[in-house]
Design a protein around this motif. Sequence first.
Motif, PDB file in Angstrom:
ATOM      1  N   SER A  83      10.845  30.361  30.138  1.00  0.00           N
ATOM      2  CA  SER A  83      11.320  31.236  29.006  1.00  0.00           C
ATOM      3  C   SER A  83      10.467  32.217  28.838  1.00  0.00           C
ATOM      4  O   SER A  83      10.957  33.534  28.367  1.00  0.00           O
ATOM      5  CB  SER A  83      11.389  30.202  27.818  1.00  0.00           C
ATOM      6  OG  SER A  83      11.762  30.775  26.597  1.00  0.00           O
ATOM      7  N   ASP A  84       9.153  32.149  28.759  1.00  0.00           N
ATOM      8  CA  ASP A  84       8.067  33.100  28.425  1.00  0.00           C
ATOM      9  C   ASP A  84       8.403  34.178  29.518  1.00  0.00           C
ATOM     10  O   ASP A  84       8.166  35.472  29.112  1.00  0.00           O
ATOM     11  CB  ASP A  84       6.725  32.498  28.542  1.00  0.00           C
ATOM     12  CG  ASP A  84       6.150  31.766  27.475  1.00  0.00           C
ATOM     13  OD1 ASP A  84       6.830  31.528  26.372  1.00  0.00           O
ATOM     14  OD2 ASP A  84       5.407  31.055  27.275  1.00  0.00           O
ATOM     15  N   ALA A  85       8.536  33.777  30.803  1.00  0.00           N
ATOM     16  CA  ALA A  85       8.647  34.725  31.716  1.00  0.00           C
ATOM     17  C   ALA A  85       9.825  35.544  31.699  1.00  0.00           C
ATOM     18  O   ALA A  85       9.834  36.885  31.674  1.00  0.00           O
ATOM     19  CB  ALA A  85       8.628  34.110  33.250  1.00  0.00           C
ATOM     20  N   GLN A  86      10.987  35.066  30.980  1.00  0.00           N
ATOM     21  CA  GLN A  86      12.249  35.572  30.946  1.00  0.00           C
ATOM     22  C   GLN A  86      12.250  36.787  29.639  1.00  0.00           C
ATOM     23  O   GLN A  86      12.520  37.870  29.752  1.00  0.00           O
ATOM     24  CB  GLN A  86      13.281  34.599  30.631  1.00  0.00           C
ATOM     25  CG  GLN A  86      13.826  34.009  31.570  1.00  0.00           C
ATOM     26  CD  GLN A  86      14.915  32.922  31.281  1.00  0.00           C
ATOM     27  OE1 GLN A  86      15.001  32.358  29.970  1.00  0.00           O
ATOM     28  NE2 GLN A  86      15.773  32.445  32.384  1.00  0.00           N
ATOM     29  N   ASP A  87      11.129  36.301  28.800  1.00  0.00           N
ATOM     30  CA  ASP A  87      11.153  37.384  27.519  1.00  0.00           C
ATOM     31  C   ASP A  87      10.239  38.429  28.030  1.00  0.00           C
ATOM     32  O   ASP A  87      10.527  39.520  27.627  1.00  0.00           O
ATOM     33  CB  ASP A  87      10.244  36.392  26.312  1.00  0.00           C
ATOM     34  CG  ASP A  87      11.152  35.279  25.896  1.00  0.00           C
ATOM     35  OD1 ASP A  87      12.467  35.429  25.970  1.00  0.00           O
ATOM     36  OD2 ASP A  87      10.489  34.448  25.152  1.00  0.00           O
ATOM     37  N   LYS A  88       9.069  38.072  28.549  1.00  0.00           N
ATOM     38  CA  LYS A  88       8.291  39.230  29.288  1.00  0.00           C
ATOM     39  C   LYS A  88       8.971  40.284  30.081  1.00  0.00           C
ATOM     40  O   LYS A  88       8.922  41.373  30.132  1.00  0.00           O
ATOM     41  CB  LYS A  88       6.999  38.756  29.967  1.00  0.00           C
ATOM     42  CG  LYS A  88       6.153  38.264  28.914  1.00  0.00           C
ATOM     43  CD  LYS A  88       5.062  37.623  29.958  1.00  0.00           C
ATOM     44  CE  LYS A  88       4.020  36.979  28.632  1.00  0.00           C
ATOM     45  NZ  LYS A  88       2.560  36.821  29.244  1.00  0.00           N
ATOM     46  N   GLY A  89      10.094  39.529  31.078  1.00  0.00           N
ATOM     47  CA  GLY A  89      11.069  40.413  31.744  1.00  0.00           C
ATOM     48  C   GLY A  89      11.932  41.205  31.033  1.00  0.00           C
ATOM     49  O   GLY A  89      12.045  42.448  31.170  1.00  0.00           O
ATOM     50  N   ARG A  90      12.461  40.855  29.967  1.00  0.00           N
ATOM     51  CA  ARG A  90      13.290  41.367  28.873  1.00  0.00           C
ATOM     52  C   ARG A  90      12.448  42.793  28.153  1.00  0.00           C
ATOM     53  O   ARG A  90      13.098  43.807  28.258  1.00  0.00           O
ATOM     54  CB  ARG A  90      13.868  40.630  28.041  1.00  0.00           C
ATOM     55  CG  ARG A  90      14.980  39.889  28.330  1.00  0.00           C
ATOM     56  CD  ARG A  90      15.557  38.874  27.189  1.00  0.00           C
ATOM     57  NE  ARG A  90      16.419  37.887  27.590  1.00  0.00           N
ATOM     58  CZ  ARG A  90      16.031  36.656  27.727  1.00  0.00           C
ATOM     59  NH1 ARG A  90      15.187  36.293  27.149  1.00  0.00           N
ATOM     60  NH2 ARG A  90      16.833  35.609  28.328  1.00  0.00           N
ATOM     61  N   GLU A  91      11.200  42.242  27.854  1.00  0.00           N
ATOM     62  CA  GLU A  91      10.505  43.438  27.305  1.00  0.00           C
ATOM     63  C   GLU A  91      10.200  44.408  28.104  1.00  0.00           C
ATOM     64  O   GLU A  91      10.105  45.578  27.881  1.00  0.00           O
ATOM     65  CB  GLU A  91       8.895  42.703  26.618  1.00  0.00           C
ATOM     66  CG  GLU A  91       9.334  41.773  25.701  1.00  0.00           C
ATOM     67  CD  GLU A  91       7.962  41.155  25.099  1.00  0.00           C
ATOM     68  OE1 GLU A  91       6.999  41.242  25.538  1.00  0.00           O
ATOM     69  OE2 GLU A  91       7.801  40.251  24.338  1.00  0.00           O
ATOM     70  N   ALA A  92      10.012  44.367  29.514  1.00  0.00           N
ATOM     71  CA  ALA A  92       9.583  45.136  30.389  1.00  0.00           C
ATOM     72  C   ALA A  92      10.733  46.058  30.693  1.00  0.00           C
ATOM     73  O   ALA A  92      10.550  47.304  30.996  1.00  0.00           O
ATOM     74  CB  ALA A  92       9.153  44.427  31.868  1.00  0.00           C
TER      75      ALA A  92
ATOM     76  N   GLU B 169      13.147  46.637  28.711  1.00  0.00           N
ATOM     77  CA  GLU B 169      13.304  47.488  27.444  1.00  0.00           C
ATOM     78  C   GLU B 169      12.087  48.610  27.722  1.00  0.00           C
ATOM     79  O   GLU B 169      12.628  49.817  27.303  1.00  0.00           O
ATOM     80  CB  GLU B 169      13.168  46.757  26.197  1.00  0.00           C
ATOM     81  CG  GLU B 169      14.410  45.735  25.932  1.00  0.00           C
ATOM     82  CD  GLU B 169      14.003  44.949  24.791  1.00  0.00           C
ATOM     83  OE1 GLU B 169      12.909  44.898  23.945  1.00  0.00           O
ATOM     84  OE2 GLU B 169      14.805  44.050  24.380  1.00  0.00           O
TER      85      GLU B 169
END
Length: 82
Positions: free
Chosen positions: A30-39, A41
């Motif tokens: 989940s943390d990796a997905q969140d960081k991927g979304r931030e990247a 964006e």
Amino acid sequence: MSTFGFTAHDWRTKGSSHGGTCANVRSVVSDAQDKGREAVEAVSEVRDNVAVAIDKSLKKRPYTTLALTLAFGFLVGAIWAR
């Protein structure tokens, strides 16, 4: 008793701690997905800023922008040819 020193009961009781491990893995994913979304964006924002800068450059200095584009194209072609 098993050859390796574990019984079926040992495997079942060890398996009960598996739920905590799954939760940890899910948390990391989940943390990796969140960081991927931030990247994604951030890249989208940079792309938009570059597009605006190019538009402004084309309006203010069309010949300079054309010269820079040709120079960039020449460099990419020279690198590609190697």
